[in-house]
Write a protein that holds these residues in place. Structure first.
Motif, PDB file in Angstrom:
ATOM      1  N   ARG A 394       0.934  -1.256   0.077  1.00  0.00           N
ATOM      2  CA  ARG A 394      -0.098   0.148  -0.147  1.00  0.00           C
ATOM      3  C   ARG A 394       0.855   1.190  -0.115  1.00  0.00           C
ATOM      4  N   LEU A 395       2.283   1.157   0.262  1.00  0.00           N
ATOM      5  CA  LEU A 395       3.036   2.225   0.297  1.00  0.00           C
ATOM      6  C   LEU A 395       3.451   2.553  -1.177  1.00  0.00           C
ATOM      7  N   THR A 396       2.657   3.415  -1.910  1.00  0.00           N
ATOM      8  CA  THR A 396       2.945   3.953  -3.152  1.00  0.00           C
ATOM      9  C   THR A 396       3.916   4.838  -3.394  1.00  0.00           C
ATOM     10  N   GLN A 397       4.307   5.694  -2.275  1.00  0.00           N
ATOM     11  CA  GLN A 397       5.257   6.627  -2.279  1.00  0.00           C
ATOM     12  C   GLN A 397       6.153   6.515  -1.063  1.00  0.00           C
ATOM     13  N   LEU A 398       7.345   6.028  -1.178  1.00  0.00           N
ATOM     14  CA  LEU A 398       8.370   6.057  -0.259  1.00  0.00           C
ATOM     15  C   LEU A 398       9.730   6.493  -0.548  1.00  0.00           C
ATOM     16  N   SER A 399       9.802   8.023   0.246  1.00  0.00           N
ATOM     17  CA  SER A 399      10.872   8.579  -0.122  1.00  0.00           C
ATOM     18  C   SER A 399      11.850   8.823   1.258  1.00  0.00           C
ATOM     19  N   ILE A 400      12.975   8.031   1.284  1.00  0.00           N
ATOM     20  CA  ILE A 400      13.751   7.990   2.573  1.00  0.00           C
ATOM     21  C   ILE A 400      15.220   8.476   1.927  1.00  0.00           C
ATOM     22  N   MET A 401      15.712   9.309   2.657  1.00  0.00           N
ATOM     23  CA  MET A 401      17.149   9.684   2.662  1.00  0.00           C
ATOM     24  C   MET A 401      18.098   8.523   3.061  1.00  0.00           C
ATOM     25  N   GLU A 402      19.034   8.427   2.164  1.00  0.00           N
ATOM     26  CA  GLU A 402      20.080   7.325   2.682  1.00  0.00           C
ATOM     27  C   GLU A 402      20.746   7.317   3.981  1.00  0.00           C
ATOM     28  N   ASP A 414      22.926  -2.502   1.286  1.00  0.00           N
ATOM     29  CA  ASP A 414      22.562  -3.304  -0.010  1.00  0.00           C
ATOM     30  C   ASP A 414      21.675  -4.206   0.284  1.00  0.00           C
ATOM     31  N   ARG A 415      21.634  -4.928   1.176  1.00  0.00           N
ATOM     32  CA  ARG A 415      20.591  -5.951   1.463  1.00  0.00           C
ATOM     33  C   ARG A 415      19.422  -5.372   1.740  1.00  0.00           C
ATOM     34  N   LEU A 416      19.433  -3.948   2.511  1.00  0.00           N
ATOM     35  CA  LEU A 416      18.271  -3.293   2.807  1.00  0.00           C
ATOM     36  C   LEU A 416      17.301  -3.065   1.403  1.00  0.00           C
ATOM     37  N   HIS A 417      17.840  -2.571   0.673  1.00  0.00           N
ATOM     38  CA  HIS A 417      17.151  -2.248  -0.650  1.00  0.00           C
ATOM     39  C   HIS A 417      16.385  -3.320  -1.418  1.00  0.00           C
ATOM     40  N   LEU A 418      17.075  -4.488  -1.096  1.00  0.00           N
ATOM     41  CA  LEU A 418      16.395  -5.842  -1.579  1.00  0.00           C
ATOM     42  C   LEU A 418      15.175  -6.460  -0.942  1.00  0.00           C
ATOM     43  N   GLU A 419      15.393  -6.202   0.448  1.00  0.00           N
ATOM     44  CA  GLU A 419      14.295  -6.558   1.254  1.00  0.00           C
ATOM     45  C   GLU A 419      13.102  -5.709   1.048  1.00  0.00           C
ATOM     46  N   VAL A 420      13.458  -4.287   1.186  1.00  0.00           N
ATOM     47  CA  VAL A 420      12.356  -3.568   0.744  1.00  0.00           C
ATOM     48  C   VAL A 420      11.663  -3.716  -0.478  1.00  0.00           C
ATOM     49  N   SER A 421      12.358  -3.729  -1.510  1.00  0.00           N
ATOM     50  CA  SER A 421      11.725  -4.151  -2.917  1.00  0.00           C
ATOM     51  C   SER A 421      10.932  -5.190  -2.819  1.00  0.00           C
ATOM     52  N   LYS A 422      11.412  -6.301  -2.118  1.00  0.00           N
ATOM     53  CA  LYS A 422      10.553  -7.619  -1.950  1.00  0.00           C
ATOM     54  C   LYS A 422       9.266  -7.446  -1.239  1.00  0.00           C
ATOM     55  N   HIS A 423       9.064  -6.499  -0.160  1.00  0.00           N
ATOM     56  CA  HIS A 423       7.948  -6.304   0.356  1.00  0.00           C
ATOM     57  C   HIS A 423       6.645  -5.270  -0.374  1.00  0.00           C
ATOM     58  N   LEU A 424       7.486  -4.314  -1.069  1.00  0.00           N
ATOM     59  CA  LEU A 424       6.824  -3.250  -1.773  1.00  0.00           C
ATOM     60  C   LEU A 424       6.408  -3.942  -3.119  1.00  0.00           C
ATOM     61  N   GLY A 425       7.152  -5.041  -3.603  1.00  0.00           N
ATOM     62  CA  GLY A 425       6.414  -5.644  -5.017  1.00  0.00           C
ATOM     63  C   GLY A 425       6.961  -4.636  -6.203  1.00  0.00           C
ATOM     64  N   ARG A 426       8.225  -3.874  -5.798  1.00  0.00           N
ATOM     65  CA  ARG A 426       8.664  -3.080  -6.884  1.00  0.00           C
ATOM     66  C   ARG A 426      10.253  -2.695  -6.522  1.00  0.00           C
ATOM     67  N   ILE A 427      10.885  -2.348  -7.493  1.00  0.00           N
ATOM     68  CA  ILE A 427      12.451  -2.001  -7.186  1.00  0.00           C
ATOM     69  C   ILE A 427      12.546  -0.832  -6.504  1.00  0.00           C
ATOM     70  N   TRP A 428      13.246  -0.340  -5.268  1.00  0.00           N
ATOM     71  CA  TRP A 428      13.227   0.440  -4.603  1.00  0.00           C
ATOM     72  C   TRP A 428      14.711   0.818  -3.877  1.00  0.00           C
ATOM     73  N   PHE A 429      14.816   2.112  -4.105  1.00  0.00           N
ATOM     74  CA  PHE A 429      16.530   2.400  -3.445  1.00  0.00           C
ATOM     75  C   PHE A 429      16.141   3.692  -2.592  1.00  0.00           C
ATOM     76  N   PRO A 430      16.887   3.988  -1.588  1.00  0.00           N
ATOM     77  CA  PRO A 430      16.902   5.104  -0.761  1.00  0.00           C
ATOM     78  C   PRO A 430      17.452   6.263  -1.611  1.00  0.00           C
ATOM     79  N   ASP A 431      16.840   7.450  -1.086  1.00  0.00           N
ATOM     80  CA  ASP A 431      17.107   8.751  -1.936  1.00  0.00           C
ATOM     81  C   ASP A 431      18.399   9.181  -1.686  1.00  0.00           C
ATOM     82  N   MET A 432      19.013   9.899  -2.568  1.00  0.00           N
ATOM     83  CA  MET A 432      20.172  10.820  -2.416  1.00  0.00           C
ATOM     84  C   MET A 432      19.807  12.202  -1.925  1.00  0.00           C
ATOM     85  N   MET A 433      18.741  12.685  -2.562  1.00  0.00           N
ATOM     86  CA  MET A 433      18.325  13.911  -2.012  1.00  0.00           C
ATOM     87  C   MET A 433      16.972  13.811  -1.888  1.00  0.00           C
TER      88      MET A 433
END
Length: 436
Positions: A394-402, A414-433
């Motif tokens: 249900r989290l359609t927008q997730l903007s978290i600074m690295e 590195d492992r965090l982005h894989l776990e978060v992507s799995k639970h969101l159902g889409r590829i996710w990375f933390p933001d640089m800005m």
């Protein structure tokens, strides 16, 4: 045999000449910005009417005026009404602003020839009183207009607040009385007052749908009640928290014709400790939501940590929360307990204590949460993954600074982005800005 061969040569040369000519013709239209002789082959005056009009709509006023001198046809298009329905006046003093001011001669030409065409008008002014007074002078001349949207934008304070109330009210009265079809008004940080609102309502009650007037210190709850009582189509209302009261919410809830879709509340403090904020009762909030069950209640906070005591002590039906300054862990904990309708939460700053427990409580209690933004905060990777896991897709927008995320023994970044992507159902990375 030789004659036949010559005939073949002649027949083969003709198509080559034709193809070469065809190729050159295509080039002249496909490479407009090439050599000067190619420019000469173009008849810019014969461009379709709607194309020229579309180009003019994207040009700044000065460039638009220059383009109108290219030919008679472009000059005619420069003056058609469709081009002047939407316009922004930029007013500034060279010594105090980076804005490119609209030339006074062009302003007078617009007023003289196109005032009756203007429908969507905004004024962008710098911090100088001279620019704000110039905007009021222009408003006073819009007698034969039928404006639908009016916006007064100050790029910096004080601007309009330094204009005399009489001058400002007189300018607005001209627009309010002559337009009679205003649907949207955005006038923040201005000396707008209750008598001006009464003039607005008396002439535009059937059309007004959006009224945004945060930081207008001369407006009282009685002025807002006048708007709510008369403007049957009002859908969006934005005001400062000091105007908000139990009486106002109950009034908005009792008017059968009022069905708000958006209520925006700005909670602002310039100096810590100088403002004591009142508390709105739960019964008043409940009455508003019962009357308008789909209303979005948006709150922008610009407070210091010690000023949050009056908020979220009881259940509050806020849907969107934005914190522009530091907010305490205790405050976020209260949000998790008392904001069940929360849809979006943005925290720009918090401190050096991890917010794991607070985020998990928000995930548990705020079942409608779909958007989250975190800036200068701290959250452990394990706590963040638990939060995402509980919220799920249900989290359609997730903007978290690295820099917010603290690696722990269980999860690296590195492992965090894989776990978060799995639970969101889409590829996710933390933001640089920050993206909010």
């Amino acid at each position: 045999m030789k004659r036949t061969r010559q005939k073949v040569v002649v027949e083969n040369e003709a198509p080559q000449t034709s193809q070469k000519s065809k190729k050159q013709k295509t080039c002249s239209y496909g490479s407009v910005f090439g050599e000067s002789d190619l420019h000469a082959s173009m008849d810019w005056g014969s461009l379709p009417h709607h194309v020229i009009l579309r180009v003019f709509q994207f040009l700044p006023l000065v460039d638009r005026a220059r383009a109108s001198s290219v030919c008679r046809r472009w000059n005619e298009i420069f003056h058609i009404p469709d081009l002047w329905r939407r316009f922004e006046f930029e007013l500034s003093q060279p010594a105090t602003s980076y804005l490119k001011s609209t030339h006074p001669d062009l302003i007078q030409q617009i007023i003289k020839r196109h005032a009756d065409h203007l429908q969507y008008v905004s004024f962008k002014v710098d911090s100088s009183t001279e620019s704000a007074e110039a905007a009021c002078d222009i408003l006073s001349q819009l007698v034969n207009c039928s404006i639908k949207t009016l916006g007064l934008i100050s790029t910096a304070k004080p601007s309009f607040m330094n204009v005399s109330k009489a001058h400002f009210a007189s300018a607005l009265t001209v627009v309010f009385v002559n337009s009679k079809s205003l649907s949207s008004i955005k006038i923040d940080d201005t000396p707008l007052d209750d008598p001006s609102l009464k003039v607005l309502v008396a002439n535009n009650s059937d059309t007004l749908k959006l009224l945004k007037m945060s930081s207008c210190p001369h407006v009282s709850p009685a002025g807002i009640l006048c708007v709510a009582d008369q403007c049957h189509g009002l859908k969006e209302l934005a005001l400062n928290y000091y105007i908000l009261s139990d009486e106002l919410l109950l009034a908005l809830s009792s008017e059968k014709h009022v069905d708000l879709e958006h209520l925006r509340i700005d909670v602002v403090s310039e100096n810590p400790g100088q403002v004591e904020f009142h508390t709105i009762k739960k019964q008043s909030w409940d009455a508003l939501v019962k009357h308008s069950p789909k209303v979005n209640i948006v709150m922008y906070f610009f407070l210091y940590e010690e000023e949050f005591d009056a908020f979220f002590r009881e259940e509050t039906p806020v849907t969107h929360l934005y914190f522009g300054r530091a907010v305490s862990k205790a405050m976020l904990g209260r949000i998790g307990m008392n904001c069940p309708r929360l849809i979006e939460l943005v925290v720009c700053a918090n401190g050096l204590q991890p917010l794991d427990d607070e985020l998990i409580r928000i995930a548990e209690r705020c079942k409608n949460l779909t958007a989250m933004g975190l800036g200068e905060c701290e959250v452990t990777c394990r706590g963040f993954i638990e939060f995402v896991k509980m919220c799920g897709g249900r989290l359609t927008q997730l903007s978290i600074m690295e820099e917010v995320l603290i690696p722990d023994n269980d999860y690296s970044l590195d492992r965090l982005h894989l776990e978060v992507s799995k639970h969101l159902g889409r590829i996710w990375f933390p933001d640089m800005m920050p993206t909010w």
